[in-house]
Design a protein around this motif. Structure first.
Motif, PDB file in Angstrom:
ATOM      1  N   VAL A  22       0.834  -1.203   0.000  1.00 35.24           N
ATOM      2  CA  VAL A  22       0.000   0.000   0.000  1.00 35.24           C
ATOM      3  C   VAL A  22       0.873   1.259   0.000  1.00 35.24           C
ATOM      4  CG1 VAL A  22      -1.776   1.277   1.254  1.00 35.24           C
ATOM      5  CG2 VAL A  22      -1.791  -1.229   1.283  1.00 35.24           C
ATOM      6  N   ARG A  23       0.505   2.221  -0.841  1.00 36.30           N
ATOM      7  CA  ARG A  23       1.087   3.562  -0.765  1.00 36.30           C
ATOM      8  C   ARG A  23       0.234   4.396   0.185  1.00 36.30           C
ATOM      9  NH1 ARG A  23       0.583   6.287  -5.876  1.00 36.30           N
ATOM     10  NH2 ARG A  23      -0.898   4.699  -6.539  1.00 36.30           N
ATOM     11  N   VAL A  24       0.858   5.002   1.170  1.00 33.51           N
ATOM     12  CA  VAL A  24       0.112   5.732   2.186  1.00 33.51           C
ATOM     13  C   VAL A  24       0.536   7.198   2.202  1.00 33.51           C
ATOM     14  CG1 VAL A  24      -0.560   5.833   4.607  1.00 33.51           C
ATOM     15  CG2 VAL A  24       0.053   3.624   3.584  1.00 33.51           C
ATOM     16  N   TYR A  41      -4.946   5.892   1.159  1.00 30.92           N
ATOM     17  CA  TYR A  41      -4.273   4.626   0.870  1.00 30.92           C
ATOM     18  C   TYR A  41      -4.511   4.267  -0.598  1.00 30.92           C
ATOM     19  CZ  TYR A  41      -4.578   4.297   5.982  1.00 30.92           C
ATOM     20  OH  TYR A  41      -4.504   4.544   7.332  1.00 30.92           O
ATOM     21  N   LEU A  42      -3.425   3.936  -1.292  1.00 29.43           N
ATOM     22  CA  LEU A  42      -3.506   3.607  -2.710  1.00 29.43           C
ATOM     23  C   LEU A  42      -2.710   2.335  -2.988  1.00 29.43           C
ATOM     24  CD1 LEU A  42      -2.691   7.202  -3.277  1.00 29.43           C
ATOM     25  CD2 LEU A  42      -4.537   6.315  -4.669  1.00 29.43           C
ATOM     26  N   PRO A  43      -3.107   1.581  -4.021  1.00 29.23           N
ATOM     27  CA  PRO A  43      -2.316   0.404  -4.402  1.00 29.23           C
ATOM     28  C   PRO A  43      -0.883   0.804  -4.744  1.00 29.23           C
ATOM     29  CG  PRO A  43      -4.441   0.411  -5.525  1.00 29.23           C
ATOM     30  CD  PRO A  43      -4.294   1.754  -4.872  1.00 29.23           C
ATOM     31  N   ARG A  44       0.085   0.060  -4.227  1.00 25.81           N
ATOM     32  CA  ARG A  44       1.495   0.377  -4.490  1.00 25.81           C
ATOM     33  C   ARG A  44       1.842   0.177  -5.958  1.00 25.81           C
ATOM     34  NH1 ARG A  44       5.692   1.407  -1.446  1.00 25.81           N
ATOM     35  NH2 ARG A  44       4.594   0.861   0.475  1.00 25.81           N
ATOM     36  N   ILE A  78      -7.585  -2.126  -0.456  1.00 25.33           N
ATOM     37  CA  ILE A  78      -6.472  -2.103  -1.401  1.00 25.33           C
ATOM     38  C   ILE A  78      -6.325  -3.456  -2.083  1.00 25.33           C
ATOM     39  CG2 ILE A  78      -3.965  -1.899  -1.610  1.00 25.33           C
ATOM     40  CD1 ILE A  78      -5.371   0.772  -1.269  1.00 25.33           C
ATOM     41  N   GLU A  79      -6.603  -4.515  -1.347  1.00 29.18           N
ATOM     42  CA  GLU A  79      -6.524  -5.860  -1.920  1.00 29.18           C
ATOM     43  C   GLU A  79      -7.449  -6.020  -3.110  1.00 29.18           C
ATOM     44  OE1 GLU A  79      -7.939  -9.486   0.270  1.00 29.18           O
ATOM     45  OE2 GLU A  79      -5.788  -9.814   0.442  1.00 29.18           O
ATOM     46  N   PHE A 120      -6.099   8.787  -8.480  1.00 28.57           N
ATOM     47  CA  PHE A 120      -7.264   7.914  -8.399  1.00 28.57           C
ATOM     48  C   PHE A 120      -8.336   8.449  -9.341  1.00 28.57           C
ATOM     49  CE2 PHE A 120      -7.740  11.013  -4.920  1.00 28.57           C
ATOM     50  CZ  PHE A 120      -8.967  11.570  -5.245  1.00 28.57           C
ATOM     51  N   ASP A 121      -9.365   7.657  -9.561  1.00 28.61           N
ATOM     52  CA  ASP A 121     -10.409   7.997 -10.525  1.00 28.61           C
ATOM     53  C   ASP A 121     -11.517   8.798  -9.841  1.00 28.61           C
ATOM     54  OD1 ASP A 121     -12.268   8.156 -12.513  1.00 28.61           O
ATOM     55  OD2 ASP A 121     -12.502   5.992 -12.803  1.00 28.61           O
TER      56      ASP A 121
END
Length: 279
Positions: A22-24, A41-44, A78-79, A120-121
């Motif tokens: 995770v990118r935080v 929190y974003l997907p790494r 995130i998963e 992000f969208d």
């Protein structure tokens, strides 16, 4: 209610979370007040498409709560390749209704404006909340005045997800009579009264063993949405109490039914959005 919320936070803070993937971005200021900060929190691993954003408002009876408690929720979302934002907002006694609603609107507006920075969208935003946070999420969607007060642009929501929310309650005791009172103000806090035909789709969940918030709230909001011919999935979950509807998102919680239903709902919402865009 306050006792139950305190127990909830004490329990959730001890739930472990693995954020290696995770990118935080922590403590992003969306306003000038001390409480006006959020974690994102974003997907790494960046995929080909920008992830949808889930904005989660926590519960705590508008008197307590903290974004730091919900790292386990980030791991779960995130998963599934969704970004997650968890804002803090000003709590009682420093804030009363509708102060925390304007905080929530500012957080949403900030994220919408800075979507490119965080990748992000912004066309696929879902607002989610538990307990008092579910109230905030649903009120943002129903009463547009909070968002229009802080943003010159219309901010569309793909859906609202409400877990165990007190959408239509009447304050009977302190501190809630102080937070929402005097009684002449109570009509302005009842979410069903603000539901219109353009209300976004809702997913409303409540546990049969919830003795903190009455299920009458889910029923009242569901009825109001259906009367306006809006889209709503409204469910009771057997043997779930007030805490279970949020702790189900921990990998260490045994019953995954509500968690699975929420992720299936989001997936369906996103597929519908994709189909509409392609048409």
């Amino acid at each position: 209610m306050l006792s139950a919320c305190t127990d909830l936070q004490s329990y959730l803070v001890n739930l472990p979370a693995n954020l290696d993937h995770v990118r935080v971005a922590e403590n992003i200021a969306y306003g000038d007040k001390i409480a006006q900060k959020l974690d994102l929190y974003l997907p790494r691993d960046k995929g080909l498409a920008k992830p949808p954003l889930i904005i989660f408002f926590y519960g705590g009876g508008w008197t307590s709560g903290d974004k730091d408690v919900y790292k386990f929720l980030a791991e779960s979302f995130i998963e599934k390749n969704y970004a997650l934002a968890v804002p803090n907002y000003t709590l009682y006694p420093d804030a009363k209704f509708p102060d925390f609603m304007y905080d929530a609107a500012k957080a949403v507006s900030y994220l919408y404006k800075h979507h490119e920075k965080y990748d992000f969208d912004r066309d696929n935003i879902i607002i989610m909340g538990h307990s008092a946070g579910a109230y905030i999420a649903a009120m943002l969607a129903a009463d547009k005045t909070y968002l229009t007060s802080v943003s010159t642009k219309d901010i569309p929501f793909r859906a609202i997800i409400g877990l165990s929310g007190p959408y239509a309650f009447t304050p009977r005791e302190e501190p809630y009579t102080n937070i929402f009172g005097p009684p002449k103000n109570y009509p302005s806090m009842k979410i069903p009264a603000f539901v219109t035909e353009d209300i976004p789709p809702h997913f409303l969940a409540h546990g049969t063993d919830d003795h903190v918030v009455s299920d009458k709230n889910r029923i009242a909001l569901t009825k109001a949405i259906r009367q306006q011919e809006g889209e709503v999935i409204s469910k009771q979950y057997d043997d779930y109490d007030h805490i279970d509807t949020i702790s189900t998102f921990s990998k260490f919680w045994g019953d995954e039914k509500l968690r699975n239903d929420v992720f299936e709902y989001i997936q369906n919402i996103m597929q519908k959005a994709k189909n509409e865009k392609s048409n």
